[in-house]
Each structure stands twice: as structure tokens, then as C-alpha cells.
Design an enzyme around this catalytic site. Structure first.
Site, PDB file in Angstrom:
ATOM      1  N   TYR A  17      18.069 -24.056  20.885  1.00  0.00           N
ATOM      2  CA  TYR A  17      16.813 -23.926  21.588  1.00  0.00           C
ATOM      3  C   TYR A  17      16.463 -22.498  21.723  1.00  0.00           C
ATOM      4  O   TYR A  17      15.252 -22.237  22.037  1.00  0.00           O
ATOM      5  CB  TYR A  17      16.734 -24.361  23.004  1.00  0.00           C
ATOM      6  CG  TYR A  17      16.889 -26.043  23.086  1.00  0.00           C
ATOM      7  CD1 TYR A  17      15.876 -27.072  22.578  1.00  0.00           C
ATOM      8  CD2 TYR A  17      18.149 -26.431  23.389  1.00  0.00           C
ATOM      9  CE1 TYR A  17      16.314 -28.184  22.642  1.00  0.00           C
ATOM     10  CE2 TYR A  17      18.435 -27.882  23.619  1.00  0.00           C
ATOM     11  CZ  TYR A  17      17.419 -28.880  22.986  1.00  0.00           C
ATOM     12  OH  TYR A  17      17.625 -30.210  23.108  1.00  0.00           O
ATOM     13  N   HIS A  22       9.570 -23.291  24.009  1.00  0.00           N
ATOM     14  CA  HIS A  22       9.760 -23.659  25.314  1.00  0.00           C
ATOM     15  C   HIS A  22      10.707 -22.477  26.006  1.00  0.00           C
ATOM     16  O   HIS A  22      10.577 -22.364  27.506  1.00  0.00           O
ATOM     17  CB  HIS A  22      10.451 -24.936  25.483  1.00  0.00           C
ATOM     18  CG  HIS A  22       9.994 -25.675  26.579  1.00  0.00           C
ATOM     19  ND1 HIS A  22       8.697 -25.677  27.449  1.00  0.00           N
ATOM     20  CD2 HIS A  22      10.510 -26.964  27.221  1.00  0.00           C
ATOM     21  CE1 HIS A  22       8.741 -26.606  28.279  1.00  0.00           C
ATOM     22  NE2 HIS A  22       9.751 -27.520  27.990  1.00  0.00           N
ATOM     23  N   PHE A  68      19.227 -27.460  31.847  1.00  0.00           N
ATOM     24  CA  PHE A  68      17.973 -27.804  31.042  1.00  0.00           C
ATOM     25  C   PHE A  68      16.852 -27.764  31.921  1.00  0.00           C
ATOM     26  O   PHE A  68      16.810 -27.580  33.042  1.00  0.00           O
ATOM     27  CB  PHE A  68      18.186 -29.280  30.504  1.00  0.00           C
ATOM     28  CG  PHE A  68      19.206 -29.183  29.311  1.00  0.00           C
ATOM     29  CD1 PHE A  68      18.285 -29.180  28.152  1.00  0.00           C
ATOM     30  CD2 PHE A  68      20.580 -29.576  29.293  1.00  0.00           C
ATOM     31  CE1 PHE A  68      19.162 -29.105  26.938  1.00  0.00           C
ATOM     32  CE2 PHE A  68      21.176 -29.411  28.046  1.00  0.00           C
ATOM     33  CZ  PHE A  68      20.824 -29.241  27.095  1.00  0.00           C
ATOM     34  N   ASN A  70      14.377 -29.067  32.938  1.00  0.00           N
ATOM     35  CA  ASN A  70      13.794 -29.949  33.757  1.00  0.00           C
ATOM     36  C   ASN A  70      14.678 -30.035  34.958  1.00  0.00           C
ATOM     37  O   ASN A  70      14.653 -30.582  36.120  1.00  0.00           O
ATOM     38  CB  ASN A  70      13.691 -31.535  33.463  1.00  0.00           C
ATOM     39  CG  ASN A  70      15.138 -32.188  32.814  1.00  0.00           C
ATOM     40  OD1 ASN A  70      15.936 -31.182  32.621  1.00  0.00           O
ATOM     41  ND2 ASN A  70      15.414 -33.298  32.810  1.00  0.00           N
ATOM     42  N   ASN A 116       7.795 -29.447  33.125  1.00  0.00           N
ATOM     43  CA  ASN A 116       9.031 -29.737  33.901  1.00  0.00           C
ATOM     44  C   ASN A 116       9.691 -28.702  34.536  1.00  0.00           C
ATOM     45  O   ASN A 116      10.502 -29.143  35.508  1.00  0.00           O
ATOM     46  CB  ASN A 116       9.965 -30.535  32.866  1.00  0.00           C
ATOM     47  CG  ASN A 116       9.236 -32.179  32.457  1.00  0.00           C
ATOM     48  OD1 ASN A 116       8.291 -32.449  33.362  1.00  0.00           O
ATOM     49  ND2 ASN A 116       9.293 -32.379  31.146  1.00  0.00           N
TER      50      ASN A 116
END
Length: 195
Positions: A17, A22, A68, A70, A116
Site C-alpha cells: 500500500y 490512500h 488499517f 478504517n 474511513n
């Protein structure tokens, strides 16, 4: 002078990631840590990578959660509680679909806009949305159904350069924010035009 005591960069953990849109918030915090030569170190009690800077004579903590996205609120709340930092003393840097690459904007409070990470932070701070945000533009795929794939995708080089330029300007404006105030930092950052 600003009262910011904690600067958070939102991200998903793991190498897969690291280069995705993001994670733009984490790119900002990484750049800030590099600029002040204070590398981030993993600190499990805060569920993230942390550092401590002297910004314009003020003690400021940096945090990139290793939860993560969220679950970002878990890390933010842990650090805020431990150091007795109030929501309005927190700046959260995050990716923003509603701004184009090359644009970054500061604001205080507001909703989560479907993000989120912001949603969880608001919840874990006792439903208090009154923290500062640095919104880093990543653009929008044009269709709501494509958003997840878009934010978890890597920007093409041309967009990455624009995002990096906006982040570099945001790092410069952080010094203005700490030395002077939010209005001066906003005026400069919001007037920025990428080359």
C-alpha cells in the site's frame, strides 16, 4: 502561534500500500520527519510509527498509524490520551478525492466525507470532529463505484509529481502554521500553484 501538538498521516500498512493514493497523508508526515531529520520509529503502544519534532520552538509529535485505515482512530486516540492532547490540537493529513493532484488545503473540523480514516478518528475522539485537517488532493475517478480501486491504486508519474509538489509546499506551510497561525498557513498553501 499554533497549538498543534500532534500531526497524523493516514495510511494503510504494508509495502503493497505504500505507494497508493490512500497513503498521501503518510507521505506528508514522512516528508516532514525527513525535513527535520527526525526519523519515524515504530512504537507499538501507539499502534504506529512516531517521532517528535521541535517546530518553531514547539514540541510536536508525529504519528503514522500501522492499523488499517478504517481503524486509524485507535492509534490517534492512544497517543492523544497518553499525552493529553485535545482534538483541536491535532492535525490529520489525508488523501482528498475532491481536490485535484497538486492542490492541498487546510481546514478545521467538518465531516468525514466518506473517508474511513476520518470516520474512525471522529468516533474514537468521542464523536468530536473538531480537529485540523490537511487535505491532499488525489483527484476523483469520476464514478463512485471506482473510488475503492482508485484510492488503492498508484498514481501515474505525472500525478505523483503534482502530489509531491503540493506535499512539499504543505511541509513549508507547517512551519508557518506553527510560527504564526492557521490563517497565514492557509493563505499561502491555498495560493500554491504546482509548476
Amino acid at each position: 502561534m499554533s497549538s498543534i501538538k500532534l500531526i497524523v498521516g493516514l495510511a494503510n500498512p504494508g509495502a503493497e500500500y505504500a505507494a497508493t493514493r490512500h497513503n498521501a497523508g503518510a507521505w506528508f508526515v514522512d516528508r516532514l520527519a525527513d525535513a527535520y531529520r527526525q526519523p519515524l520509529k515504530e512504537e507499538s503502544k501507539f499502534f504506529g510509527y512516531t517521532s517528535r519534532l521541535n517546530l518553531a520552538g514547539q514540541d510536536v509529535r508525529l504519528l503514522v498509524p500501522t492499523t488499517f485505515m478504517n481503524l486509524s482512530g485507535k492509534a490517534v486516540a492512544a497517543m492523544a490520551t497518553f499525552y493529553r492532547i485535545q482534538p483541536d490540537e491535532i492535525l490529520v493529513a489525508h488523501d482528498e478525492l475532491d481536490l485535484l493532484p497538486g492542490i492541498a488545503k487546510l481546514k478545521l473540523g467538518g465531516g468525514h466525507g466518506g473517508h474511513n480514516g476520518l470516520k474512525d478518528i471522529i468516533s474514537k475522539l468521542g464523536n468530536n470532529p473538531n480537529f485540523h485537517r490537511l487535505r491532499i488532493g488525489i483527484g476523483h475517478p469520476g464514478d463512485k463505484s471506482k473510488v475503492t480501486g482508485f484510492v488503492l491504486g498508484k498514481p501515474p508519474t505525472s500525478e505523483q509529481t503534482l502530489i509531491d509538489d503540493a506535499i512539499d509546499e504543505a511541509v513549508r506551510c507547517t512551519e508557518i502554521l506553527m510560527k504564526e497561525d492557521m490563517i497565514k498557513a492557509m493563505n499561502r498553501l491555498h495560493a500554491f500553484k504546482p509548476a
